[in-house]
Design an enzyme around this catalytic site. Structure first.
Site, PDB file in Angstrom:
ATOM      1  N   HIS A 493       0.747  -1.148  -0.038  1.00 39.22           N
ATOM      2  CA  HIS A 493       0.008  -0.147  -0.022  1.00 39.22           C
ATOM      3  C   HIS A 493       0.842   1.252  -0.064  1.00 39.22           C
ATOM      4  CE1 HIS A 493      -3.583   2.234   1.377  1.00 39.22           C
ATOM      5  NE2 HIS A 493      -2.726   3.202   1.651  1.00 39.22           N
ATOM      6  N   GLU A 494       1.846   1.451   1.039  1.00 37.58           N
ATOM      7  CA  GLU A 494       2.689   2.495   1.033  1.00 37.58           C
ATOM      8  C   GLU A 494       3.487   2.560  -0.276  1.00 37.58           C
ATOM      9  OE1 GLU A 494       1.581   4.592   2.939  1.00 37.58           O
ATOM     10  OE2 GLU A 494       0.496   3.442   4.302  1.00 37.58           O
ATOM     11  N   HIS A 497       1.673   4.282  -2.864  1.00 36.88           N
ATOM     12  CA  HIS A 497       1.769   5.841  -2.689  1.00 36.88           C
ATOM     13  C   HIS A 497       2.915   6.405  -3.184  1.00 36.88           C
ATOM     14  CE1 HIS A 497      -2.076   6.771  -0.645  1.00 36.88           C
ATOM     15  NE2 HIS A 497      -1.763   5.957   0.332  1.00 36.88           N
TER      16      HIS A 497
HETATM   17 ZN   LIG Z   1      -3.004   5.262   1.954  1.00 32.90          ZN
END
Ligand SMILES: [Zn+2]
Length: 701
Positions: A493-494, A497
């Protein structure tokens, strides 16, 4: 999560040029760093340098703003909008480093700096956004926008700049501005009061148990924690509280139904008891003031004001979306509750329907019975280094980018690893830092942020410096760092980003990278979580840390099935919260009571018998004390986007380079330079549809 400091974006977008600053002082924060890719030299930075540097940089910023206002020529896009965009770069560089350190490696001295700096930065930000002469120039360019023939990105910068002033009331008459300031002030204290009430009522409550037989069903670790809580409170026996780590396990495991009921009622009536911590009047006042503010600024309701800057940019879109998902989730949820009731009855539960304090308890037992899977079985397959290698391989296969560890780039702690990231043509794309182990001074949780964003100024491009911070268990002398599957998802997830930040390719920092609409920012991160569940991707990295065996397919199947357990009930809860939020904020307030509003809107509660004396809104901090008003829908909305977008990869092959290239070109590289719906349509060929999310959750066949 993706982090943005709470200061106006155009004040925080970057880095000073060497020419302005070199001769100013000896303060390293005011100088050119002279390091690899101008990365922050953390070993030379200390807390005492920040305040003097911030004051000096604010002085610079003010000079830049004064220069824009003093310009003799009539306002143009270049001499006003671009000049404003490029002002405050030095302050931006300093504050980004400060807030980054305060999250990842704080000290009492850094915390003191943040406390001292926050009001100073807010005041500066207010000075700029309320500067009438500056706004007059911005408005003049805006009025003339049709004649300017700006490219898409510049047109967006102009619109965002103008609106950031207008939405703060810069275009209002003085008396209206005065009223707006009063409203903002009162709203801010109402929000603080709301949180304080919840905090007080939460802290005031204790469930004391002295007879151990009443704790049957609770695992040892829960009892131990309750014992420690009791000792701390000077009590004998065990104490349970309304804090999540105490409340959650009690509801899941305690056999004693009466105590579960007691704890549930205490939790669900927070702010709704008619005592000094009651939030009902607070909610009515908040909703009325938000409505007044929206009207003052020219919007129909508070939701119209908020949604103007969202991908789902009207209340009709949000309502239709919530209704549509509900249509699928409701029958599934009803069937799940029926199955759970029958299961409970098979264990001796002798009532016709389950009450709300029974749901977690029986769900936990049924889940265990249906899916024999847990973290301990999976963790040996997820060694941190292997997972990271897997992510790098995935990024390489999708986008052709490569990661090269560079020990010459300084981190803020010895655990930090810094990489140079190269594009497929060999060009430097970004500097990327990974910081994965907990320590004193690091905030809990996981996040991505940029210590330097991406932009182009006077023909020179600045590439981003991107940070991923997590809190995974540290390796020991005998065991490497092994992740739970949840932590693997967090890492992906990170990293998603980070890709959004790293692949930025715009002109202007304030609309590049992750500076996008609130309900769009989780698409690049959440789509990566989908990759982590694909057998083809898991084979890249999920190998037993001792035997090297690749994770068995049946474990993956079980993992997926268990993540959909009770998905209908969970979805109905989220949709209900979204509807409560929208009911408060997308209509004209009429003073309807909390019960009346929730009776109409809380569709998640309709699955259970009515319980008197409880409410959701009175402790709904997301919308009354956080930033989620008219925005709670965005949790589900983001899931729809990532599932729908990922389905294209599934159709065309999950390593398909053309799909990846299109995702990069249309989404990752574009930042906030265009309307998110337009970007999405260009990638997907149409608007998002919820079916993929529903299929993934098992709510649609
Ligand atoms: Zn997030």
């Amino acid at each position: 999560m993706n982090v943005k400091p709470l200061v106006a974006a155009f004040l925080l977008s970057g880095m000073a040029t060497a020419q302005n600053t070199q001769k100013m002082t000896d303060n390293v924060l005011l100088q050119s760093f002279g390091t690899v890719h101008e990365t922050a030299p953390y070993s030379k930075i200390n807390a005492e340098q920040f305040m003097p540097a911030i004051h000096a940089a604010i002085g610079e910023g003010k000079k830049e703003i004064e220069a824009i206002k003093a310009y003799k020529q009539k306002p143009t896009f270049e001499n006003t909008i671009v000049a404003l965009e490029n002002s405050g770069k030095q302050l931006g560089r300093i504050t980004k480093i400060l807030y980054h350190l305060n999250g990842a490696e704080t000290t009492p001295a850094i915390q003191a700096v943040v406390r001292e700096a926050s009001p100073v930065l807010t005041e500066y930000s207010n000075d700029v956004s309320l500067d009438a002469a500056l706004f007059a120039r911005v408005a003049a360019v805006w009025e003339n926008r049709k004649q300017l023939k700006l490219d898409q990105e510049s047109a967006m910068l102009l619109e965002k700049t103008y609106k950031s002033f207008a939405r703060n009331g810069a275009a209002l008459q003085p008396d209206a501005q005065k009223r707006l300031r009063e409203i903002n002030k009162e709203l801010s204290s109402l929000s603080i009061k709301f949180s304080e009430n919840i905090l007080n009522v939460t802290n005031a409550y204790m469930l004391e148990v002295t007879d151990e037989a009443q704790l049957n069903g609770l695992p040892e670790f829960v009892k131990e924690a309750a014992k420690a809580t009791a000792e701390k409170a000077g009590k004998t026996g065990w104490v349970f509280t309304l804090q999540a780590p105490s409340y959650g396990p009690f509801m899941q495991y305690a056999d004693n139904r009466e105590l579960r009921k007691e704890l549930f009622l205490a939790f669900s009536s927070r702010g709704f008891k008619g005592d000094q911590f009651d939030n009902q009047a607070n909610i009515q006042r908040t909703v009325a003031l938000r409505y007044e503010k929206a009207k003052l600024l020219g919007y129909e309701t508070w939701a119209d004001y908020i949604l103007e800057e969202r991908m789902a940019n009207s209340k009709t879109i949000v309502w239709d979306f919530l209704e549509n998902v509900k249509k699928y989730a409701e029958p599934a949820a009803t069937a799940e509750i029926k199955e759970l009731t029958q299961y409970a009855q098979s264990l001796g539960f002798n009532e016709p329907v389950l009450q709300r304090w029974d749901i977690s308890y029986y769900a936990e037992k049924l889940k265990k019975e249906k899916f024999a899977i847990n973290d301990e079985i999976l963790k040996p397959y997820f060694q941190l280094e292997n997972v990271l290698d897997g992510i790098f391989t995935l990024a390489n296969r999708l986008y052709g980018i490569t990661f090269k560890l560079n020990p010459a780039i300084e981190g803020w702690h010895p655990d930090v690893r810094a990489y140079e990231v190269f594009d497929k043509n060999g060009k430097l794309l970004a500097v990327w830092y990974g910081d994965y182990f907990p320590r004193a001074g690091k905030r809990a949780g996981a996040w991505n942020n940029s210590v330097q964003s991406q932009w182009v100024q006077n023909g020179k491009e600045f590439r981003p410096h991107v940070v991923n911070v997590c809190n995974f268990s540290k390796p020991t002398a005998t065991k490497p760092s092994l992740l739970t599957f949840n932590e693997v998802s967090t890492l992906f997830h990170e990293f998603g980003h980070a890709l959004h930040s790293m692949m930025a390719s715009g002109q202007y920092a304030s609309i590049s990278g992750t500076s996008v609409a609130w309900d769009f920012v989780e698409l690049p991160s959440q789509i990566m979580e989908n990759f982590a569940e694909e057998p083809e991707v898991l084979r890249l990295f999920a190998r037993h840390y001792q035997t090297g065996e690749v994770i068995p397919a049946e474990l993956i199947t079980k993992l997926k099935a268990s993540s959909n357990f009770m998905a209908g009930v969970g979805t109905m809860r989220q949709i209900g919260l979204g509807m409560i939020d929208m009911t408060w904020h997308s209509t004209v307030p009429t003073g309807e009571s909390v019960q009346e509003i929730e009776k109409k809107a809380d569709v998640g509660s309709r699955l259970y018998p009515i319980t008197e004396g409880i409410a959701t809104s009175t402790s709904f901090s997301h919308i009354f004390a956080g930033g989620y008003s008219a925005g709670y829908y965005s949790y589900k909305w983001s899931e729809v986007l990532d599932a729908d977008a990922f389905e294209l990869f599934k159709e065309k092959g999950i390593f398909n380079k053309e799909v990846a290239e299109s995702f990069r070109k249309n989404i990752l590289s574009k930042g906030g330079s265009e309307q998110p719906m337009e970007l999405y349509k260009r990638f997907r060929g149409r608007e998002p549809k919820p079916e993929a999310m529903l299929r993934r959750a098992g709510l649609l066949q």
